[in-house]
Design a protein around this motif. Sequence first.
Motif, mmCIF file in Angstrom:
data_model
loop_
_atom_site.group_PDB
_atom_site.id
_atom_site.type_symbol
_atom_site.label_atom_id
_atom_site.label_comp_id
_atom_site.label_asym_id
_atom_site.label_seq_id
_atom_site.Cartn_x
_atom_site.Cartn_y
_atom_site.Cartn_z
ATOM 1 N N PRO A 137 -3.584 77.687 34.292
ATOM 2 C CA PRO A 137 -5.003 77.577 34.651
ATOM 3 C C PRO A 137 -5.217 77.177 36.108
ATOM 4 N N PRO A 239 -7.592 78.100 27.635
ATOM 5 C CA PRO A 239 -7.654 77.551 28.995
ATOM 6 C C PRO A 239 -7.464 78.613 30.074
ATOM 7 N N GLY A 242 -10.703 80.428 30.256
ATOM 8 C CA GLY A 242 -11.678 79.550 30.886
ATOM 9 C C GLY A 242 -11.518 79.506 32.393
ATOM 10 N N SER A 243 -10.274 79.478 32.847
ATOM 11 C CA SER A 243 -10.015 79.445 34.283
ATOM 12 C C SER A 243 -10.369 80.776 34.940
ATOM 13 N N ARG A 249 -13.591 75.449 37.881
ATOM 14 C CA ARG A 249 -13.283 74.367 36.939
ATOM 15 C C ARG A 249 -11.813 74.406 36.522
ATOM 16 N N TRP A 253 -9.711 72.822 33.134
ATOM 17 C CA TRP A 253 -8.975 73.622 32.152
ATOM 18 C C TRP A 253 -7.507 73.232 32.113
ATOM 19 N N ALA A 257 -5.590 72.134 28.718
ATOM 20 C CA ALA A 257 -4.570 73.034 28.179
ATOM 21 C C ALA A 257 -3.536 72.330 27.299
#
Length: 293
Positions: A137, A239, A242-243, A249, A253, A257
Amino acid sequence: QRIGTTVWETRQLPVGQVSEYPPLGAVFFGVVVGLDRALPGGFGLAFGLSQVPLWTLLVWVVLKHAEPWSVVAMFFWPTITVFALVRYDAVPSLLLVAGLVLAMRAESNGGRVPFLSGLLLGLGAAIKWTPGLAVTPLVIGWWRTGRRRQALSLSVGAGLGFVVPHLPFALQAAQRHAIVEAYRFHAVRIMTAESLPFLPLHALGFAEAPLRPWRGVDTLDPGVMWVETLFVAVAVLLPVAGSLAKPDRALAWAWLAPLIFVFGNRIYSPQFVITFGVLWAFALGLSTASSRE
């Protein structure tokens, strides 16, 4: 103790009954055996003595970067100090937290900080794989936000931290086999009743609860084994996704993770509370301080 004895006496990984830990984890147990033989009191005492400074340093690192009240609250988490002294999870947790602290600094400073962050996370992965989950991430987020030199530096550090501890054991075929077997051991382990994926499967009647919840669940319906794979896949990929979606952010993340993985993995151990506790205390105390500012 068996693993440590072999490493201490032969300077090699166990071959007959292989280690379930990465090479650096086995080396750590070897050091504890050496301490045991230098001191009276037995292996348990030597192990506890080795953990006290590491646990203390871990708490100090969190205290340096978070609100004191959050660290105090961490000690109310059941069994956390007990497991910190009788299990070795304080070691990878220390490397994980220190690596993420440096990653936090790297977002505002360049230089060697990203490399050192990656190095610590890579060493953490070489002693217990979980800290390595924070690397991807960070690399994705930094790359997508234009911090490409930092992303490359962290990747190199993580690679070196993980690979170098394997090299002394990779020169002989038997030792290479021992390394591979440590990974295979976990790949074929069956779900434990302490894990999160077991709960819905048990509630829906697909698995019976064993008498000892830390034992494997050998009553799982083969038709739903894909569920535990789904949990792991979501835990690993969430994660990363999400990254990709919110690269600004990436650090958040990276913190999540390891936690998401140990929650979603089919194998759960109570000593994971150490990782939960320190990351929770750090994140909560840090976010409180940031919101006041």
